[in-house]
Motif scaffolding. Structure first.
Motif, PDB file in Angstrom:
ATOM      1  N   VAL A  10      12.543  50.522  49.857  1.00 42.82           N
ATOM      2  CA  VAL A  10      12.869  49.559  48.816  1.00 42.82           C
ATOM      3  C   VAL A  10      13.242  48.240  49.488  1.00 42.82           C
ATOM      4  O   VAL A  10      13.783  48.230  50.600  1.00 42.82           O
ATOM      5  N   THR A  11      12.894  47.143  48.833  1.00 43.26           N
ATOM      6  CA  THR A  11      13.240  45.811  49.309  1.00 43.26           C
ATOM      7  C   THR A  11      13.861  45.054  48.152  1.00 43.26           C
ATOM      8  O   THR A  11      13.298  45.020  47.061  1.00 43.26           O
ATOM      9  N   VAL A  12      15.033  44.457  48.396  1.00 49.23           N
ATOM     10  CA  VAL A  12      15.764  43.750  47.350  1.00 49.23           C
ATOM     11  C   VAL A  12      16.201  42.395  47.892  1.00 49.23           C
ATOM     12  O   VAL A  12      16.753  42.305  48.992  1.00 49.23           O
ATOM     13  N   GLU A  44      11.586  45.152  40.633  1.00 51.13           N
ATOM     14  CA  GLU A  44      10.684  45.249  39.487  1.00 51.13           C
ATOM     15  C   GLU A  44      10.679  43.988  38.637  1.00 51.13           C
ATOM     16  O   GLU A  44       9.815  43.787  37.808  1.00 51.13           O
ATOM     17  N   THR A  45      11.661  43.111  38.802  1.00 50.23           N
ATOM     18  CA  THR A  45      11.749  41.909  37.989  1.00 50.23           C
ATOM     19  C   THR A  45      10.490  41.077  38.161  1.00 50.23           C
ATOM     20  O   THR A  45      10.103  40.732  39.258  1.00 50.23           O
ATOM     21  N   ARG A  61      14.681  31.561  45.573  1.00 48.12           N
ATOM     22  CA  ARG A  61      14.824  31.598  47.040  1.00 48.12           C
ATOM     23  C   ARG A  61      16.172  32.218  47.366  1.00 48.12           C
ATOM     24  O   ARG A  61      17.190  31.831  46.821  1.00 48.12           O
ATOM     25  N   THR A  62      16.171  33.190  48.241  1.00 41.54           N
ATOM     26  CA  THR A  62      17.397  33.895  48.588  1.00 41.54           C
ATOM     27  C   THR A  62      17.648  33.813  50.085  1.00 41.54           C
ATOM     28  O   THR A  62      16.734  33.566  50.868  1.00 41.54           O
ATOM     29  N   GLN A  63      18.889  34.035  50.473  1.00 41.04           N
ATOM     30  CA  GLN A  63      19.277  33.927  51.867  1.00 41.04           C
ATOM     31  C   GLN A  63      19.176  35.256  52.604  1.00 41.04           C
ATOM     32  O   GLN A  63      19.249  35.285  53.830  1.00 41.04           O
ATOM     33  N   GLY A  64      19.038  36.333  51.881  1.00 34.23           N
ATOM     34  CA  GLY A  64      19.017  37.631  52.532  1.00 34.23           C
ATOM     35  C   GLY A  64      18.088  38.610  51.867  1.00 34.23           C
ATOM     36  O   GLY A  64      17.531  38.365  50.803  1.00 34.23           O
ATOM     37  N   ARG A  65      17.955  39.744  52.518  1.00 39.64           N
ATOM     38  CA  ARG A  65      17.089  40.800  52.018  1.00 39.64           C
ATOM     39  C   ARG A  65      17.707  42.131  52.426  1.00 39.64           C
ATOM     40  O   ARG A  65      18.230  42.270  53.523  1.00 39.64           O
ATOM     41  N   PHE A  66      17.667  43.099  51.512  1.00 33.58           N
ATOM     42  CA  PHE A  66      18.049  44.468  51.806  1.00 33.58           C
ATOM     43  C   PHE A  66      16.762  45.264  51.889  1.00 33.58           C
ATOM     44  O   PHE A  66      15.902  45.150  51.006  1.00 33.58           O
ATOM     45  N   VAL A  67      16.606  46.056  52.945  1.00 29.07           N
ATOM     46  CA  VAL A  67      15.441  46.927  53.083  1.00 29.07           C
ATOM     47  C   VAL A  67      15.910  48.315  53.492  1.00 29.07           C
ATOM     48  O   VAL A  67      16.892  48.461  54.213  1.00 29.07           O
ATOM     49  N   SER A  68      15.210  49.310  52.999  1.00 24.01           N
ATOM     50  CA  SER A  68      15.510  50.675  53.441  1.00 24.01           C
ATOM     51  C   SER A  68      14.387  51.148  54.357  1.00 24.01           C
ATOM     52  O   SER A  68      13.235  50.760  54.197  1.00 24.01           O
ATOM     53  N   HIS A  83      14.245  37.235  56.538  1.00 19.81           N
ATOM     54  CA  HIS A  83      15.143  36.250  55.942  1.00 19.81           C
ATOM     55  C   HIS A  83      16.203  35.850  56.970  1.00 19.81           C
ATOM     56  O   HIS A  83      16.236  36.368  58.078  1.00 19.81           O
ATOM     57  N   GLU A  84      17.114  34.961  56.562  1.00 16.87           N
ATOM     58  CA  GLU A  84      18.212  34.571  57.445  1.00 16.87           C
ATOM     59  C   GLU A  84      19.009  35.797  57.864  1.00 16.87           C
ATOM     60  O   GLU A  84      19.406  35.936  59.014  1.00 16.87           O
ATOM     61  N   THR A  85      19.260  36.681  56.902  1.00 13.07           N
ATOM     62  CA  THR A  85      19.995  37.921  57.155  1.00 13.07           C
ATOM     63  C   THR A  85      19.250  39.064  56.480  1.00 13.07           C
ATOM     64  O   THR A  85      18.817  38.929  55.342  1.00 13.07           O
ATOM     65  N   VAL A  86      19.103  40.170  57.179  1.00 12.26           N
ATOM     66  CA  VAL A  86      18.463  41.357  56.608  1.00 12.26           C
ATOM     67  C   VAL A  86      19.415  42.527  56.785  1.00 12.26           C
ATOM     68  O   VAL A  86      19.890  42.805  57.885  1.00 12.26           O
ATOM     69  N   LEU A  87      19.735  43.191  55.671  1.00 10.60           N
ATOM     70  CA  LEU A  87      20.524  44.412  55.709  1.00 10.60           C
ATOM     71  C   LEU A  87      19.551  45.580  55.699  1.00 10.60           C
ATOM     72  O   LEU A  87      18.665  45.650  54.847  1.00 10.60           O
TER      73      LEU A  87
END
Length: 124
Positions: A10-12, A44-45, A61-68, A83-87
């Protein structure tokens, strides 16, 4: 969310607000101008818009991304959106299986705060 999607990834998109916008933070918290990840945009948006135009027009435009990474590693990979920061999270998707990275892949400190962003009324 990552656990629910496993074995798929998943990517958010993650957006920030300045710490001063979080009234629950105390004096020991981050500096007022420090960006704090507070908002997420579900993948899904705007799916139908993306299907028609071939790009995600629904997410600002966002500063970060969460990926599993359901099969690992707990690291930034070439396949991740830089992105600038990736969790990055890996199973079992608990606090110990989550790490933050800058766009070069260097691990950065992740501080969890006990705060919530202010509610914003929907105007539609």
């Amino acid at each position: 969310m990552a656990d629910d999607r496993d074995p798929n990834s998943v990517t958010v998109a993650l957006a920030t607000r300045p710490a001063r916008d979080l009234p629950e933070l105390d004096e020991d918290g981050p500096a007022p101008d420090e960006p704090v990840f507070t908002d997420l945009y579900l993948p899904e948006t705007g799916g139908s818009v993306s299907a028609v135009f071939g790009m995600d027009l629904s997410t600002p435009r966002t500063q970060g991304r969460f990926v599993s990474h359901p099969t690992g590693p707990l690291a930034l990979t070439q396949e991740d959106d830089l992105h600038e920061t990736v969790l990055v999270a890996v199973p079992p998707y608990d606090r110990d299986s989550l790490a933050a990275f800058d766009r070069r892949g260097s691990r950065i400190e992740l501080t969890l705060l006990d705060a919530a962003p202010p509610e914003v009324a929907f105007e539609g």
